[in-house]
Design a protein around this motif. Structure first.
Motif, PDB file in Angstrom:
ATOM      1  N   ASP A  53       0.827  -1.210   0.000  1.00  0.00           N
ATOM      2  CA  ASP A  53       0.000   0.000   0.000  1.00  0.00           C
ATOM      3  C   ASP A  53       0.859   1.256   0.000  1.00  0.00           C
ATOM      4  N   LEU A  54       1.882   1.281   0.863  1.00  0.00           N
ATOM      5  CA  LEU A  54       2.774   2.432   0.918  1.00  0.00           C
ATOM      6  C   LEU A  54       3.545   2.603  -0.391  1.00  0.00           C
ATOM      7  N   ALA A  55       3.996   1.480  -0.953  1.00  0.00           N
ATOM      8  CA  ALA A  55       4.768   1.542  -2.197  1.00  0.00           C
ATOM      9  C   ALA A  55       3.928   2.122  -3.335  1.00  0.00           C
ATOM     10  N   VAL A  56       2.672   1.700  -3.427  1.00  0.00           N
ATOM     11  CA  VAL A  56       1.795   2.197  -4.494  1.00  0.00           C
ATOM     12  C   VAL A  56       1.499   3.680  -4.303  1.00  0.00           C
ATOM     13  N   ILE A  57       1.188   4.073  -3.067  1.00  0.00           N
ATOM     14  CA  ILE A  57       0.900   5.485  -2.795  1.00  0.00           C
ATOM     15  C   ILE A  57       2.129   6.345  -3.068  1.00  0.00           C
ATOM     16  N   LEU A  58       3.292   5.862  -2.629  1.00  0.00           N
ATOM     17  CA  LEU A  58       4.523   6.620  -2.824  1.00  0.00           C
ATOM     18  C   LEU A  58       4.873   6.726  -4.308  1.00  0.00           C
ATOM     19  N   PHE A  59       4.718   5.624  -5.030  1.00  0.00           N
ATOM     20  CA  PHE A  59       5.022   5.642  -6.464  1.00  0.00           C
ATOM     21  C   PHE A  59       4.071   6.571  -7.210  1.00  0.00           C
ATOM     22  N   THR A  60       2.797   6.529  -6.844  1.00  0.00           N
ATOM     23  CA  THR A  60       1.822   7.424  -7.471  1.00  0.00           C
ATOM     24  C   THR A  60       2.164   8.883  -7.189  1.00  0.00           C
ATOM     25  N   SER A  61       2.622   9.160  -5.986  1.00  0.00           N
ATOM     26  CA  SER A  61       2.954  10.538  -5.600  1.00  0.00           C
ATOM     27  C   SER A  61       4.147  11.060  -6.397  1.00  0.00           C
ATOM     28  N   VAL A  62       5.234  10.291  -6.415  1.00  0.00           N
ATOM     29  CA  VAL A  62       6.422  10.758  -7.147  1.00  0.00           C
ATOM     30  C   VAL A  62       6.158  10.769  -8.648  1.00  0.00           C
ATOM     31  N   GLY A  63       5.315   9.839  -9.136  1.00  0.00           N
ATOM     32  CA  GLY A  63       4.951   9.859 -10.549  1.00  0.00           C
ATOM     33  C   GLY A  63       4.162  11.107 -10.913  1.00  0.00           C
ATOM     34  N   THR A  64       3.271  11.521 -10.021  1.00  0.00           N
ATOM     35  CA  THR A  64       2.502  12.747 -10.246  1.00  0.00           C
ATOM     36  C   THR A  64       3.418  13.963 -10.262  1.00  0.00           C
ATOM     37  N   VAL A  65       4.365  13.998  -9.339  1.00  0.00           N
ATOM     38  CA  VAL A  65       5.328  15.101  -9.314  1.00  0.00           C
ATOM     39  C   VAL A  65       6.141  15.125 -10.601  1.00  0.00           C
ATOM     40  N   CYS A  66       6.496  13.946 -11.117  1.00  0.00           N
ATOM     41  CA  CYS A  66       7.242  13.857 -12.372  1.00  0.00           C
ATOM     42  C   CYS A  66       6.431  14.438 -13.533  1.00  0.00           C
ATOM     43  N   ILE A  67       5.155  14.101 -13.608  1.00  0.00           N
ATOM     44  CA  ILE A  67       4.286  14.634 -14.669  1.00  0.00           C
ATOM     45  C   ILE A  67       4.158  16.149 -14.549  1.00  0.00           C
ATOM     46  N   ILE A  68       4.036  16.642 -13.308  1.00  0.00           N
ATOM     47  CA  ILE A  68       3.962  18.092 -13.092  1.00  0.00           C
ATOM     48  C   ILE A  68       5.240  18.769 -13.592  1.00  0.00           C
TER      49      ILE A  68
END
Length: 221
Positions: free
Chosen positions: A160-175
């Protein structure tokens, strides 16, 4: 014979005008490290034979064998260094299987006028890893357990933490890519300082992901 001769030859890059740039020390070093694999993959049939299907199938088989070898070597290194499997998976094994994609994206970014090929290669590769690389083995294992009346359970500790963390850094990357398109004029390229700052920031996101996931795996957080 042309493919084998080309694999044994040290080649440099090309500039924007198509002129060949003499090989650098890095080119010689990479050629020495990858010589065996370059010669091995040179035996892939040429793409003009039977519409390219023999080259396609042979390439898939060789890539599968190489991926399995990297996975086993990564697992052994993690075992020797007493690294948990989840940590070895996001560091050693992930680096070993993602470096070819990185070089492919670099080549696409240098040779293509736009960033579509480079970004598309990365997103497409990760899509295959997630949907096919995970989905197909799970389906096979599920069918096997169903036929043999066994229970198939997969531990989700830390997932759960890995998915949330990956989604967060992925969103920052897209931004970041959106910001670059707005203020720099493109997702890739730009001034030297801008390129290094973007590269360093993305590397920092990866380090944060690995660090937090590793701390969670060892129950430090």
């Amino acid at each position: 014979m042309g493919q084998i001769r080309s694999a044994m030859t040290v080649g440099g890059d090309e500039d924007e005008k198509g002129n060949v740039i003499p090989p650098s020390m890095i080119d010689y070093l990479l050629h020495f490290i990858s010589f065996f694999w370059k010669v091995l993959f040179a035996f892939v049939p040429p793409k003009n034979i039977l519409g390219g299907w023999p080259a396609f199938v042979t390439s898939l088989v060789l890539i599968g064998v190489l991926t399995a070898l990297v996975e086993q070597l990564g697992t052994l290194i993690g075992c020797v260094l007493n690294i948990k499997a989840s940590v070895a998976g996001i560091t050693i094994i992930a680096l070993g299987t993602s470096v070819p994609d990185t070089f492919a994206s670099r080549t696409a970014a240098l040779q293509d006028k736009h960033a579509d090929a480079a970004i598309g290669n990365i997103t497409g590769s990760n899509s295959v890893n997630v949907f096919l690389g995970l989905g197909l083995p799970w389906v096979i294992k599920t069918i096997y357990c169903q036929v043999n009346s066994e229970v198939f359970e997969v531990s989700t500790d830390g997932l759960d933490l890995a998915v949330i963390l990956f989604t967060s850094v992925g969103t920052v990357c897209i931004i970041l890519l959106i910001i670059r398109r707005t203020f720099v004029g493109g997702e890739l390229g730009g001034k030297t300082r801008t390129k290094y700052l973007s590269s360093g920031f993305l590397t920092l996101l990866w380090i944060i992901y690995v660090l937090v996931s590793s701390l969670k795996a060892y129950e430090i957080i």
